[in-house]
Design an enzyme around this catalytic site. Structure first.
Site, PDB file in Angstrom:
ATOM      1  CB  CYS A   1     -29.204 102.394  32.397  1.00 21.69           C
ATOM      2  SG  CYS A   1     -28.692 104.109  32.458  1.00 21.69           S
TER       3      CYS A   1
ATOM      4  CD  GLU B   1     -31.051  95.978  32.707  1.00 19.06           C
ATOM      5  OE1 GLU B   1     -30.046  95.275  32.919  1.00 19.06           O
ATOM      6  OE2 GLU B   1     -30.992  97.206  32.487  1.00 19.06           O
TER       7      GLU B   1
ATOM      8  CB  SER C   1     -25.314  93.640  32.283  1.00 19.77           C
ATOM      9  OG  SER C   1     -24.093  92.927  32.196  1.00 19.77           O
TER      10      SER C   1
ATOM     11  CE  LYS D   1     -14.218  95.932  26.160  1.00 18.97           C
ATOM     12  NZ  LYS D   1     -15.405  95.476  25.393  1.00 18.97           N
TER      13      LYS D   1
ATOM     14  CG  PHE E   1     -25.693  97.382  23.276  1.00 16.98           C
ATOM     15  CD1 PHE E   1     -26.807  98.025  22.741  1.00 16.98           C
ATOM     16  CD2 PHE E   1     -25.916  96.445  24.289  1.00 16.98           C
ATOM     17  CE1 PHE E   1     -28.094  97.752  23.204  1.00 16.98           C
ATOM     18  CE2 PHE E   1     -27.186  96.179  24.755  1.00 16.98           C
ATOM     19  CZ  PHE E   1     -28.279  96.837  24.216  1.00 16.98           C
TER      20      PHE E   1
END
Ligand code: NAD
Length: 483
Positions: free
Chosen positions: A282, A383, A227, A174, A150
């Protein structure tokens, strides 16, 4: 009336065979922007078959003609630049300037794809034996797919799709069901190029659709960004099904600040790294390791500047930090802050419970700084993916490097220093895929490979640059003799 998104299959917008949908929510206003279908195995099969059917003709289309489509794509993306940025803000919650930066980075990947014909060559040796020549021919492989996150809904798909198709493959995207509208607009613009039907396709959905993509026999390779737990699943599932895979996972990026570093410049860069995109990058700086005397002035200045950040709706030009992606992300981030505090960290700036006038239900988390963090705390190890910066203290450079390398992640690490020796030792010894020296966000540009190490990356060939050319092609050896 909220519209339901369609898949893009074989050059047409196609309704899902499932009537189950998930709302796509603007995280600041809570407006439901659209419904995204959950997708089915049948939808995935139809999509992959369209890409397979398009492959033979596309593969034999001259590479320069394939690249020409990307020149036109770039021109149309430039024309629609502000629309693209607005869609990113509305579905993701980042600020307009951050969204503009994302779209610019995405277009740079299209630039790289345009240059691919100059690099995508084979090689040859004459006379490997008398009168016999050997050639390594570079060839496309078939249908590739991307499963994307996202947080950069426009840029991440563009890391892969343009290069893959210029190299002669066909494609299935996708996108994240949380942010499918950026991908929809990207596909609409691709549709306007009049490429042969089926070269690019998009199927919506979540876990079930991802799994169908990873296991479909018609797909030769998958690029994943998301993730770490999911990256690991994607890596294992694709390998089990005989596919190439590059799986970029999560991160916990450390920033070391040495005594004698330019404090004003360091703080400015750390602020951008920790709070840009509300920490949902990230490459976001998550832990600052202040060495020796750097600690006190650094902490004080960070608290001062972070507390004055203007948090609000991304479409307002005065906003400096937007929302996180959803109410559940906000809950997770606040819970992780609370865990850090329970474990002994001091919240010298606490962003829990943040509200913004006019957007009372928005998913805002204020800038947060946790001081006195140690390696045994979850906030140092896991994280968080939100606007939370932890501060640790180290006595010297060696201790700081040990702390950085103790992380299970290895996406990025930065050092702020005025010493060339420290900088050299840092890049030599730190086990991360992207190193910043007096740079807070060490983001590889489109012609360099991008990927982390340890739990931040599963695979061997990274995204972008020369690695992307290797990933999206195979070499065939031809040994040739003529009588
Ligand atoms: P996510 O892992 O939840 O989802 C990523 C994609 O995987 C989505 O398309 C989602 O629909 C799909 N998915 C979710 N669960 C799945 C499952 N069990 N099986 C198969 N597919 C599944 O990630 P996210 O929350 O969308 O994105 C944030 C994460 O992405 C952060 O951890 C961030 O660090 C990471 N990220 C990494 C990089 C990088 O380059 N390393 C870049 C951007 C984001």
């Amino acid at each position: 009336m909220v519209r339901t998104l369609k898949h893009y299959i074989g050059g047409e917008w196609v309704e899902s065979t499932s009537d189950k949908v998930t709302p796509v929510v603007n995280p600041a206003t809570c407006d439901v922007l659209a419904h995204v279908p959950e997708g089915t195995l049948e939808d995935v099969d139809k999509t992959v078959k369209a890409a397979e059917a398009a492959y033979p003709e596309w593969r034999s289309t001259p590479i320069l003609s394939r690249a020409q489509y990307m020149y036109r794509y770039k021109a149309l993306l430039e024309e629609r630049f502000e629309d693209l940025a607005r869609v990113v803000v509305e579905e993701n919650g980042k600020t307009r300037d951050e969204a503009r930066g994302e779209v610019r980075r995405g277009i740079e990947s299209v630039d790289f794809a345009i240059s691919v014909p100059s690099f995508a060559r084979g090689y040859k040796t004459e006379d490997i034996s008398s009168g016999i020549d050997e050639t390594a021919e570079r060839q496309p492989m078939g249908v590739f797919a991307a499963i994307t996150p996202f947080n950069f809904p426009m840029m991440v798909p563009l890391w892969f799709l343009p290069t893959a198709i210029v190299l002669g493959n066909t494609y299935v995207l996708k996108p994240s069901p949380q942010t499918p509208l950026s991908s929809e607009l990207m596909m609409e613009i691709l549709h306007d190029l009049d490429m042969p039907e089926g070269v690019v396709n998009m199927v919506h959905g979540g876990k079930e659709v991802s799994t169908a993509v990873m296991t479909h026999p018609g797909i030769v390779g998958v690029s994943f960004v998301g993730s770490t737990p999911v990256a690991r699943i994607v890596y294992e599932t694709c390998a089990k099904h005989g596919k190439r895979v590059q799986a970029q996972g999560g991160a916990k990026n450390y920033i070391v600040v040495m005594p004698g570093a330019d404090m004003a410049a360091s703080v400015k860069n750390i602020m951008g790294s920790a709070y840009g995109c509300a920490g949902q990058r990230c490459l976001a700086g998550s832990v600052v390791v202040a060495v020796g005397d750097a600690y006190e002035p650094l902490r004080d200045e960070l608290v001062k500047q972070a507390s004055s950040l203007r948090v609000g709706y991304g479409l307002s030009e005065t906003t400096q930090m937007g929302t996180v992606i959803s109410a559940s992300a906000r809950e997770r981030i606040e819970r992780m802050i609370s865990e850090g505090v329970a474990e002994g960290a001091t919240p010298v700036l606490d962003g829990r419970g943040k509200t913004v006038e006019g957007f009372e239900n928005g998913s805002f988390v204020g800038p947060t700084i946790l001081d006195g963090v140690t390696m045994d705390m979850s906030v140092a190890r896991d994280e968080i993916f939100g606007p939370v910066l932890s501060i640790m203290h180290a006595d010297d450079f060696d201790e700081a490097v040990e702390l950085v390398n103790a992380s299970k992640f290895g996406n990025a690490a930065s050092i702020f220093t005025s010493s060339g020796r420290d900088a050299r030792e840092f890049k030599y010894r730190v086990n991360a895929g992207n190193i910043g020296i007096n740079v807070g966000v060490a983001a590889a540009t489109a012609s360099f490979p991008f990927g982390g190490k340890k739990d931040s990356f599963f695979g061997d060939l990274h995204g972008q640059g020369p690695d992307a050319i290797e990933f999206f092609t195979d070499r065939k050896i031809v040994i040739e003799r003529w009588f």
